[in-house]
Write a protein that holds these residues in place. Structure first.
Motif, PDB file in Angstrom:
ATOM      1  N   LEU A   6     -66.045  22.474  -4.802  1.00 24.40           N
ATOM      2  CA  LEU A   6     -67.222  22.632  -4.862  1.00 24.40           C
ATOM      3  C   LEU A   6     -68.180  22.051  -4.299  1.00 24.40           C
ATOM      4  O   LEU A   6     -69.464  22.295  -4.238  1.00 24.40           O
ATOM      5  N   GLU A 109     -69.524  30.529 -10.013  1.00 23.20           N
ATOM      6  CA  GLU A 109     -70.445  29.275 -10.711  1.00 23.20           C
ATOM      7  C   GLU A 109     -70.878  28.615  -9.029  1.00 23.20           C
ATOM      8  O   GLU A 109     -72.130  28.593  -8.990  1.00 23.20           O
ATOM      9  N   LYS A 112     -74.160  30.839  -9.534  1.00 22.76           N
ATOM     10  CA  LYS A 112     -74.605  30.809 -10.492  1.00 22.76           C
ATOM     11  C   LYS A 112     -75.277  29.305 -10.360  1.00 22.76           C
ATOM     12  O   LYS A 112     -76.799  29.152 -10.752  1.00 22.76           O
ATOM     13  N   ASN A 113     -74.660  27.999  -9.965  1.00 25.65           N
ATOM     14  CA  ASN A 113     -75.192  27.165  -9.842  1.00 25.65           C
ATOM     15  C   ASN A 113     -75.893  26.257  -8.701  1.00 25.65           C
ATOM     16  O   ASN A 113     -77.143  25.472  -8.642  1.00 25.65           O
ATOM     17  N   ARG A 116     -80.113  25.656  -8.821  1.00 22.49           N
ATOM     18  CA  ARG A 116     -80.848  25.266  -9.465  1.00 22.49           C
ATOM     19  C   ARG A 116     -80.347  23.843  -8.615  1.00 22.49           C
ATOM     20  O   ARG A 116     -81.233  23.161  -8.408  1.00 22.49           O
ATOM     21  N   ALA A 117     -79.738  23.849  -7.969  1.00 19.21           N
ATOM     22  CA  ALA A 117     -79.579  22.523  -7.122  1.00 19.21           C
ATOM     23  C   ALA A 117     -80.261  22.793  -5.500  1.00 19.21           C
ATOM     24  O   ALA A 117     -80.451  21.774  -5.744  1.00 19.21           O
TER      25      ALA A 117
END
Length: 150
Positions: A6, A109, A112-113, A116-117
């Motif tokens: 990630l 992931e 999805k993330n 936001r990051a």
């Protein structure tokens, strides 16, 4: 391993798509910093733009799918050649996905993330822009200090 992947993909999100983000959606002309006194504003806007976030998340999801299905044997062979050390023999059909079944969730992931990051990074860019005058003043004052070298 998931955290490493990630982190690597997040880094790639920032570095790899720079040429893609270097153009306006409405224009084929490269983006330029319109205001030299506000170098982070354009970057912050793009990072916080939902459409840019969506495109980048989809691109990185696709890249992660490809990486998960890439054969590891050629990489191990390259590592063996570069280091000159023995590396474990790897089945030619082995991939990250086959070695680590929980890695299957990584593309989802990321998708999805990542928005936001990017929002958080855009906020940090805005904050940095607001801090720039104070940082420049501090740098000017520090230049005038007579600090002996060690």
């Amino acid at each position: 391993m998931r955290r490493f992947l990630l982190t690597a993909f997040a880094g790639a999100a920032v570095l790899a798509p720079a040429p893609l983000l270097a153009q306006d959606a409405e224009s084929d002309a490269p983006l330029a910093l319109e205001d030299q006194d506000a170098p982070f504003s354009g970057m912050a806007e793009r990072m916080q733009d939902p459409e840019q976030q969506r495109q980048m998340a989809l691109m990185l999801r696709t890249m992660s799918e490809v990486l998960l299905d890439m054969p590891l044997a050629p990489l191990m062979e390259s590592m063996r050649e570069m280091t000159g050390e023995d590396t474990p023999e790897v089945d030619p059909d082995t991939t990250l996905r086959s070695m680590s079944p929980q890695a299957e969730r990584i593309p989802e992931e990321i998708e999805k993330n990542l928005p936001r990051a990017l929002d958080a990074m855009g906020s940090m860019a805005e904050a940095m822009e607001k801090m720039m005058p104070a940082l420049q003043q501090m740098a000017e004052r520090m230049k005038d200090l007579d600090v002996p070298a060690n």
